[in-house]
Write a protein that holds these residues in place. Structure first.
Motif, PDB file in Angstrom:
ATOM      1  N   HIS A  46      -3.472 -20.560   8.585  1.00 24.41           N
ATOM      2  CA  HIS A  46      -3.898 -21.954   8.696  1.00 24.41           C
ATOM      3  C   HIS A  46      -5.150 -22.235   7.880  1.00 24.41           C
ATOM      4  CE1 HIS A  46      -1.494 -24.273  11.591  1.00 24.41           C
ATOM      5  NE2 HIS A  46      -1.152 -23.094  12.080  1.00 24.41           N
ATOM      6  N   ARG A  65      -6.049 -20.295   3.202  1.00 27.63           N
ATOM      7  CA  ARG A  65      -5.262 -20.427   1.978  1.00 27.63           C
ATOM      8  C   ARG A  65      -6.137 -20.886   0.820  1.00 27.63           C
ATOM      9  NH1 ARG A  65      -2.029 -24.635   3.380  1.00 27.63           N
ATOM     10  NH2 ARG A  65      -2.883 -24.673   5.484  1.00 27.63           N
ATOM     11  N   TRP A 100       1.458 -25.357   2.204  1.00 24.18           N
ATOM     12  CA  TRP A 100       2.410 -24.651   3.076  1.00 24.18           C
ATOM     13  C   TRP A 100       3.707 -24.337   2.342  1.00 24.18           C
ATOM     14  CZ3 TRP A 100       1.845 -22.526   7.848  1.00 24.18           C
ATOM     15  CH2 TRP A 100       0.660 -22.812   8.511  1.00 24.18           C
ATOM     16  N   TRP A 128       5.644 -17.006   5.529  1.00 25.71           N
ATOM     17  CA  TRP A 128       6.357 -17.796   6.545  1.00 25.71           C
ATOM     18  C   TRP A 128       6.948 -16.884   7.621  1.00 25.71           C
ATOM     19  CZ3 TRP A 128       6.830 -22.806   7.826  1.00 25.71           C
ATOM     20  CH2 TRP A 128       6.413 -23.777   6.903  1.00 25.71           C
ATOM     21  N   TYR A 163       4.299 -15.738   9.847  1.00 19.98           N
ATOM     22  CA  TYR A 163       3.812 -16.801  10.722  1.00 19.98           C
ATOM     23  C   TYR A 163       4.734 -16.915  11.945  1.00 19.98           C
ATOM     24  CZ  TYR A 163       1.852 -21.251  12.167  1.00 19.98           C
ATOM     25  OH  TYR A 163       1.244 -22.240  12.884  1.00 19.98           O
TER      26      TYR A 163
END
Ligand SMILES: [Cu+2]
Lengths: 540, 101
Positions: free
Chosen positions: A183, A186, A192, A200, A203
């Motif tokens: 979150h 980055r 995203w 992904w 996550y």
């Protein structure tokens, strides 16, 4: 691959501090990943040793090598070591730890000290569970089913359970660390939908770890409480309900399968794109398939209880939901294949592992549908069919992905190349050995051989001998990388920054990367997997 | 985080008020336990418990004064707990709907 003379960078994370202390107290995510690599490999060896004992015992129909009670202890410890101390941490704690900051363009995880703490929690947890091996063993199966585990078993349930309880916090904290990192850390421009699919997948995995693992921890505390204080939670003799334990246990332990497989799927997405030199087909679908699997994966646990007294109506609901969770998995497989279609696929070692993964995971996933059908499950449950099914998913899927990832990022991790021919041979040996080990178990299970017995009728011997023979081939396949990868550490060709010509931020820094990952914070102006359009007939 | 600068200071009186409410809830639980309400026993007891837990989360754990994200995370966690409870009860409440054979 270019064989031009490239030199190692003068300073990198591996030579920034050479003392033992600089490793054991490091806050560098890359070094912590390597600490995990050593520990996780050790527990894989322990689990494998128990597997050897199982396959030796089952080479003959008579229970001649191990007594029935010791056999219970051996297969239990095989499961406990492999599930909790190898499969669950393997990809996230090693490759996830190493790669997530690199792939999003960050200097480290959000909480570096917490990351080190996670490693030591894992280590302490493993000590307790290992202690149970020498203090009476554990004979409950890795599933700790009650009331056997709480009132009947005479083995060391409490130390083993305590170890798994402690270890759970390692997974929770790692998951938390990943979520916050993805979150907040980055690099500029890394939106995203520019994230690599590996990120992904992690996550989604982290969500499961944070939401599911506490339930396992509490459940295990309740087992210990019933065992020590005689509470009537799960023991029907004093008003408890054994099925309640199964609900609580599988609420975590079915999603735990996705903790093992989702990160491996993330690896496969990276490897397919890099080997085919194309953007992953249907990127957003693959990204959301990870989240879909994580969420729906929480709604299917009752398929473990079709024959344990759960209501027929509930079984029906869980059966339907189990079919639905297969959809996002299938989306991924089809998208990988569509990615390879008309790509210029280069057959280096990682791609061999990808092919192995897809083959084995397809069989594992499809047999899962057999088991999600209530009628067929009544016949197949608690037979070797189940054993074969989950080994195809958890071993065929997760370990293929894990080893593919290790081979793909090994030059990034160590700065050196391994022998690619040996790499390809190891993938083939593992694939052949794996099928020889586990395919006969589908057959013998369908014919009615139950799991978890040390003796069996003579007509099952041929299939069991095939399986034991396959296990020895598999062992060779797993040992090979250990040797040639170790050899490459000293004698391997210098890899250079990007030996596979892949895109992704981790390839934009040196191999091995510097401690701070990037000399300057990268700014991302390109989409994920932006490979140049392939030229027709062009061979890389 | 931007919200760090505006750290909310809760007056002591709020804490005493919430503490009193929690004690009253405990007393109420004890008092109701002396009356048999049949099927409503569990419903009422659990309602009081949930109310008390909500007060603790909102005031003692400062969620009322925290960024929305904190609240979202807590709602997510509670929702997951509900998944576990609902799907488990989905078994227990339907045991005699149908039988094998
Ligand atoms: Cu399951």
């Amino acid at each position: 691959m270019s064989s031009s003379t490239v030199a190692m960078p003068p300073t990198h994370y591996l030579n920034n501090g050479l003392t033992l202390k600089s490793w054991l107290f490091t806050k560098d995510h890359k070094r912590i990943a390597l600490l995990y690599l050593v520990a996780v490999t050790f527990f894989f060896m322990v689990g494998a040793a128990f597997a050897v004992a199982i396959r030796l015992e089952l080479a003959t129909p008579a229970g001649d090598l191990l007594s029935d009670e010791n056999y219970n202890r051996v297969f239990t410890m095989h499961g406990v070591m492999m599930v909790f101390f190898f499969l669950i941490p393997a990809v996230p704690a090693i490759l996830g730890n190493f790669l997530i900051p690199l792939q999003i363009g960050a200097k480290d995880l959000a909480f570096p000290k917490l990351n080190l703490l996670s490693f030591y929690i894992y280590f302490v947890g493993s000590l307790f569970t290992m202690y149970s091996i020498v203090s009476g063993g554990l004979d409950t199966g890795w599933t700790f089913y009650t009331p056997f585990s709480t009132v009947a078993s005479t083995s060391a349930v409490v130390p083993a359970a305590l170890g798994i309880f402690i270890n759970g916090f390692s997974g929770i904290l790692t998951g938390l660390n990943f979520i916050v990192t993805i979150h907040k850390m980055r690099a500029p421009g890394m939106t995203w939908f520019r994230l690599p699919l590996f990120v992904w997948a992690h996550y989604a995995t982290s969500l499961i770890q944070v939401l599911g693992t506490p339930v396992l921890a509490i459940t295990i505390v309740l087992v210990a409480a019933e065992r020590i204080f005689g509470f009537g939670l799960f023991n029907p003799a004093v008003g408890g309900d054994p099925v309640l334990f199964q609900h609580l246990f599988w609420f975590y332990s079915h999603p735990a399968v996705y903790i093992m497989i989702l990160p491996a799927m993330g690896i496969i997405s990276e490897l397919v794109a890099a080997s085919a030199r194309k953007q992953v087909f249907g990127y957003t679908f693959v990204a959301f398939a990870s989240i879909g699997i994580a969420v729906i994966g929480f709604l299917v646990w009752g398929h473990h209880m079709f024959v344990s007294g759960e209501s027929v109506y509930a079984a029906l609901v869980f059966s339907v939901l189990s079919f639905i969770v297969a959809v996002p998995s299938a989306v991924k497989v089809f998208n990988w294949i569509a990615t390879m279609y008309r790509g210029s696929v280069s057959w280096e070692t990682p791609m061999f592992y990808v092919a192995g993964f897809i083959g084995l995971f397809a069989i594992g996933g499809l047999t899962g549908l057999f088991l999600a059908s209530m009628g067929l499950d009544v016949h197949l449950t608690d037979t070797y069919f189940i054993v074969a099914h989950f080994h195809y998913v958890m071993v065929g899927g997760t370990i293929m992905g894990y080893l593919g990832g290790i081979h793909f990022w090994w030059p990034k991790i160590t700065g050196r190349m391994y022998n690619d021919l040996l790499g390809r041979v190891s993938a083939v040996v593992i694939f052949v050995g794996f099928n020889l080990t586990f395919f006969p178990q589908f057959v013998v299970g369908y014919l009615g051989m139950p799991r978890r017995y040390h003796a069996y009728p003579e007509e099952f011997q041929v299939l069991n001998v095939l399986s034991s023979a396959g296990a020895s081939v598999l062992a060779v396949g797993y040992l090979m990388p250990l040797f040639y990868l170790a050899y490459s550490l000293k004698y391997g060709e210098i890899a250079g920054d990007n030996p596979f010509g892949a895109v992704g931020l981790e390839w934009n820094t040196t191999s091995p990367p510097p401690t701070e990952n990037f000399k300057t914070t990268p700014v991302v102006t390109w989409e994920a997997y932006e490979y140049p359009t392939p030229v027709e007939g062009h061979v890389v | 985080m931007a919200d760090h600068s505006q750290h909310h200071i809760v007056p002591k009186s709020t804490y005493y008020l919430i503490f009193t409410a929690l004690m009253l809830g405990t007393g109420l639980t004890w008092w109701i336990a002396t009356i048999d309400l049949g099927a409503m026993n569990n419903v009422i007891m659990l309602s009081i418990a949930v109310t008390k837990a909500t007060l603790v989360i909102l005031f003692f754990m400062h969620v009322k004064y925290s960024p929305k994200l904190t609240g979202t995370v807590i709602i997510g966690a509670v929702f997951w707990l509900l998944i576990m409870l609902v799907m488990t009860m989905n078994d227990y409440f339907t045991r005699d709907w149908l039988h094998f054979g």
